[in-house]
Design a protein around this motif. Structure first.
Motif, PDB file in Angstrom:
ATOM      1  N   GLY A 118      54.411  29.104  27.695  1.00 36.24           N
ATOM      2  CA  GLY A 118      54.915  29.561  29.000  1.00 36.24           C
ATOM      3  C   GLY A 118      53.920  30.325  29.846  1.00 36.24           C
ATOM      4  N   ASP A 119      54.438  31.282  30.569  1.00 36.43           N
ATOM      5  CA  ASP A 119      53.637  32.033  31.523  1.00 36.43           C
ATOM      6  C   ASP A 119      52.933  33.194  30.841  1.00 36.43           C
TER       7      ASP A 119
ATOM      8  N   GLU B 110      53.741  36.798  32.526  1.00 35.69           N
ATOM      9  CA  GLU B 110      55.096  37.235  32.209  1.00 35.69           C
ATOM     10  C   GLU B 110      55.191  37.720  30.763  1.00 35.69           C
TER      11      GLU B 110
ATOM     12  N   PRO C  45      54.548  41.683  37.492  1.00 37.25           N
ATOM     13  CA  PRO C  45      54.065  40.302  37.446  1.00 37.25           C
ATOM     14  C   PRO C  45      53.575  39.803  38.797  1.00 37.25           C
TER      15      PRO C  45
ATOM     16  N   ARG D  30      49.767  38.665  39.436  1.00 31.18           N
ATOM     17  CA  ARG D  30      49.482  37.298  39.874  1.00 31.18           C
ATOM     18  C   ARG D  30      48.823  37.298  41.246  1.00 31.18           C
TER      19      ARG D  30
END
Lengths: 246, 246
Positions: free
Chosen positions: B117-118, B121, B226, B230
């Motif tokens: 996944g991310d 995160e 987050p 980002r």
DNA sequence: TGTATTAGATACGGCAATGTATCGAATGGC
DNA sequence: GCCATTCGATACATTGCCGTATCTAATACA
């Protein structure tokens, strides 16, 4: 002759907080333009002195600044803490006023950028173009003082929580409508968005004052704010939906 | 018989700050395991008492907590402020330690999420899973106290700035390498990213303590962090390029 | 173990701020 | 303009804390 009273000041102490409509004294009626005036001046002095010297400021310092002697003080407040507490309304009012002012600037900018570039970016930029008022440092100092004092004195904290909540609600409501006018709506509980923004604001404020050589308040917010706003809002479809509510 | 000296304590005052290597006293040599011990206990007591009562804490309060009388204090420090200042190193060390600890947790998480996944995160989530230490409240109180005191006393501010810068540098360096290990690099000056993150951290911390019924520290950071990360980093291409440098 | 020295305890004196009690001056109603 | 009342100033006693000046017990070194 006062036989059982804990001093006449006690009854007045909460007037400034707005508990009473106004104009009542222990014995009966008859209050007092003069009194209001000195209360006002004492509070103004308190604001200045507390900002300069913190809560350890002396009653005499406050009185001297206001141009009175201690007698006047004890006739209006019981302790420095009492005065300090009464001052909170000013802090709240100033906070709201500044927020409104800043956002009204941003609103104009949004109107212009609507068609062209990025709405969020433009709004933030305009919001920040407001030079911080010279009073902001004092307000920040006082805010910290409130937080510290509340953290150490549960009773004070409890009383303060009531006022704080009032301010918080106003801010919440205000932020929501400000976003709406920018064509945005929160994708989380609006109150939480409001807290996130407040946290960012306070953090940036603190840092800019604590480290004058570092990035300014504006710079910090310019860097972070757009991403947070974009991350937690959407272009005004429906807004936030209560989870687990059908 | 001390004829011209401003008290023997003066010479020792800066030892804790690391100015001197150690072990020197006005008259000559001969220092002192015992002394170190009491210094240590006074500082420990100071930490507690300052957190509880702020800088207006009394010398006697500190001594009582440490199990000494005022004589011991004056033999080691000149004023409460002196002790308070000496305590800053502890604050710095604790801050760094906590940051390291939290990030090492996050690092592990990144390793696992790398493929799936991310990354951001996952890292944030793991970072936040660290329950805040019970001491954090005390550290926050002390930090605020430092900020306020520095804001009001230029001399103190100047001395503090040196130590603060040291901590800041360590944090900067640390954050950069932490990001690198997560496969990210800042798209702005790393120091600025560091300040933004610090501001966010402090703001969230303050708010969570000032309003215990509101969102927790974790919740606030989970919402904002987050997006900020980002927004201000990229997947480890080249990193930040000095502007206007060829 | 004896002695020089230092760390910490005890014992002042002093000051600054507090809170109360009282008094004179300003204020508002008549 | 007079009177009742309240506001704010003045005077006073009290307290808490500070800083210094000794004094005693612990420590290092011989």
């Amino acid at each position: 002759m006062s036989s059982e009273s804990p001093g006449p000041a006690a009854a007045f102490a909460s007037v400034a907080v707005g508990e009473f409509g106004d104009d009542l004294t222990p014995t009966g009626r008859r209050v007092t333009r003069r009194r209001q005036r000195t209360r006002e001046r004492l509070m103004e002095a308190g604001f200045e002195v507390f900002a300069e010297r913190g809560l350890s400021a002396t009653i005499e310092e406050v009185c001297e600044r206001a141009g009175y002697t201690r007698g006047a003080f004890y006739s209006n407040f019981r302790t420095t803490e009492e005065l300090f507490f009464a001052l909170y309304e000013r802090l709240a009012a100033a906070t709201l006023a500044r927020a409104r002012e800043a956002v009204s600037m941003a609103r104009d900018a949004v109107g212009q950028a609507q068609s062209g570039g990025d709405v969020v970016e433009a709004a933030v930029e305009e919001f920040l173009s407001l030079a911080m008022s010279p009073d902001d440092r004092s307000w920040w100092l006082l805010s910290s003082e409130y937080a510290l004092h509340a953290a150490r004195d549960p009773e004070f904290a409890e009383r303060l929580a009531v006022l704080r909540k009032r301010l918080q609600d106003e801010l919440d409501h205000f932020i929501v409508s400000a976003l709406a006018q920018a064509g945005l709506s929160a994708t989380i509980q609006p109150e939480k968005l409001s807290r996130v923004l407040t946290a960012l604001h306070m953090g940036a404020l603190s840092q800019s004052f604590e480290d004058p050589d570092g990035p300014t308040y504006q710079e910090l917010l310019r860097l972070a704010l757009p991403f947070v706003i974009r991350g937690l809002t959407e272009p005004r479809s429906g807004g936030w939906h209560e989870p687990g509510q059908g």
